[in-house]
Design an enzyme around this catalytic site. Structure first.
Site, PDB file in Angstrom:
ATOM      1  N   GLU A   1       0.825  -1.218   0.000  1.00 54.05           N
ATOM      2  CA  GLU A   1       0.000   0.000   0.000  1.00 54.05           C
ATOM      3  C   GLU A   1       0.854   1.260   0.000  1.00 54.05           C
ATOM      4  O   GLU A   1       0.517   2.243  -0.669  1.00 54.05           O
ATOM      5  CB  GLU A   1      -0.948  -0.038   1.196  1.00 54.05           C
ATOM      6  CG  GLU A   1      -2.020  -1.110   1.046  1.00 54.05           C
ATOM      7  CD  GLU A   1      -2.723  -1.483   2.332  1.00 54.05           C
ATOM      8  OE1 GLU A   1      -3.687  -2.286   2.264  1.00 54.05           O
ATOM      9  OE2 GLU A   1      -2.330  -0.997   3.411  1.00 54.05           O
TER      10      GLU A   1
ATOM     11  N   GLU B   1      -4.120 -10.632   2.311  1.00 56.03           N
ATOM     12  CA  GLU B   1      -5.165 -10.483   3.320  1.00 56.03           C
ATOM     13  C   GLU B   1      -6.390 -11.366   3.073  1.00 56.03           C
ATOM     14  O   GLU B   1      -6.919 -11.983   4.009  1.00 56.03           O
ATOM     15  CB  GLU B   1      -5.605  -9.013   3.414  1.00 56.03           C
ATOM     16  CG  GLU B   1      -4.533  -8.067   3.937  1.00 56.03           C
ATOM     17  CD  GLU B   1      -3.736  -7.383   2.827  1.00 56.03           C
ATOM     18  OE1 GLU B   1      -3.305  -6.242   3.017  1.00 56.03           O
ATOM     19  OE2 GLU B   1      -3.560  -8.019   1.767  1.00 56.03           O
TER      20      GLU B   1
END
Length: 280
Positions: free
Chosen positions: A121, A142
Site C-alpha cells: 500500500e 489479506e
C-alpha cells in the site's frame, strides 16, 4: 509510559540534499508496520508536504529481505482504533497514503525484499515504484486470511493494471515477484538487484535538479487523471478492521501464528505459499 517498542526509531529521514530525501524503514527483523509506526510516518509525510525545497523522496529499507510488510496483528486492536483521523478526515494510515500521493513532491519506492500488505500500500501510494528483479516480492495476502485489505489497494491497483489482474493479485493472495510485477504494471520497472540503487539514485537526482513548480504542477495534472477519490479509499479501512474481528479471520490468523507468522522464518519469507495452505 512509553514502551521500548514505542521509543524505537523505525523510520529514518536522510536529506541527501535540500531537494532529495531518503526515507529508510528500519524495524528489524521483519519491518512490520503497526500503531507505533504511524506517528513516525506521519512526521515524515508532514515534512514532505511542508518543506519548500524538497522535490524528490525515495522510500527504501535497511532490513534484509523486507521493504515493509503487513500490519501488526499482535498489538491490541484498540491501539489502532483509538488513533484520531488525519488532516484529510480519513483514518491515520489511509490518510497518510493519500497525502503522500497528493504531495507536491515526487515519491519513489525502491523495493528490495517483501512489500506485503501495508508495504504494498505504501508502494502504491508512491508516484513510482522500482523493484529488484531477484529480491522484490509484492503481495496482498489479506483475503487468504479472511481479511479485506484496508489501505487503498482496491482503489489503486485496478487503475495501474486493470480489473482482472488487480483481482488476481487481491483474491489470489499470492506472492508477485519483481519481473511479474513489472509485466502487470504493479511497478514501473524491475531491475537486476545490482543495478537498482544506482538507477533509482540517478533518476531521483535528475528529477531533483528540475524546477519544483514545474514538477508539482505536472504531477498535479497527472493526479487528476489517475488518483482515486477519497470516497473510494475511506470504506476500505473500516471494512478491513471489521473483517479482522470476524471468526473466519481470527481462525486463519491463529493458524498462521501457530505456523510462525510474525516471527523470522519460512512463513514470513513465503507468506503467499503458507496462506494458500491454511485450509488444506
Amino acid at each position: 509510559m512509553q514502551t521500548e517498542t514505542q521509543m524505537t526509531k523505525q523510520i529514518h529521514l536522510t536529506r541527501r540534499s535540500p531537494n532529495y530525501w531518503r526515507v529508510t524503514i528500519d524495524h528489524p527483523p521483519l519491518n512490520i508496520f503497526g500503531p507505533d509506526t504511524i506517528p513516525q510516518l506521519d512526521e515524515v509525510i508532514t515534512a514532505i508536504e511542508t518543506d519548500e525545497a524538497v522535490k524528490v523522496v525515495v522510500f527504501d529499507s535497511a532490513v534484509e529481505g523486507f521493504f515493509l510488510t503487513h500490519y501488526d496483528f499482535v498489538a491490541p486492536v484498540e491501539n489502532t482504533t483509538r488513533l484520531p483521523p488525519g488532516p484529510t478526515g480519513l483514518q491515520p494510515l489511509p490518510d497518510m497514503l493519500v497525502r503522500l500521493s497528493r504531495a507536491p513532491v515526487v515519491s519513489i519506492a525502491s523495493i528490495r525484499g517483501r512489500a506485503t500488505g501495508v508495504g504494498s500500500e505504501l508502494a502504491l501510494a508512491c508516484d513510482m515504484r522500482f523493484a529488484s528483479r531477484e529480491k522484490a516480492i509484492l503481495s496482498h495476502f489479506e483475503v487468504g486470511t479472511g481479511i479485506v485489505p484496508g489501505g487503498g489497494p482496491m482503489a489503486r491497483l485496478p487503475r495501474l493494471m486493470g480489473r482482472g489482474r488487480a483481482l488476481e493479485v487481491l483474491l489470489g493472495a499470492d506472492d508477485i515477484p519483481g519481473d511479474l510485477a513489472e509485466r502487470y504494471g504493479y511497478v514501473n520497472r524491475s531491475l537486476p538487484d545490482a543495478e537498482l540503487d544506482e538507477f533509482v539514485d540517478s533518476l531521483a537526482t535528475r528529477i531533483a535538479s528540475f524546477d519544483k513548480r514545474a514538477i508539482s504542477e505536472t504531477k498535479g495534472f497527472v493526479d487528476v487523471a489517475s488518483l482515486p477519490p477519497d470516497y473510494e479509499i475511506a470504506p476500505e479501512w473500516d471494512v478491513c478492521l471489521a473483517s479482522i474481528m470476524r471468526p473466519a479471520a481470527q481462525k486463519r490468523i491463529k493458524k498462521l501464528m501457530e505456523r510462525g507468522f510474525h516471527k523470522p522464518g519460512d512463513v514470513e519469507e513465503r507468506l503467499g505459499y503458507h496462506v494458500g495452505q491454511l485450509e488444506r
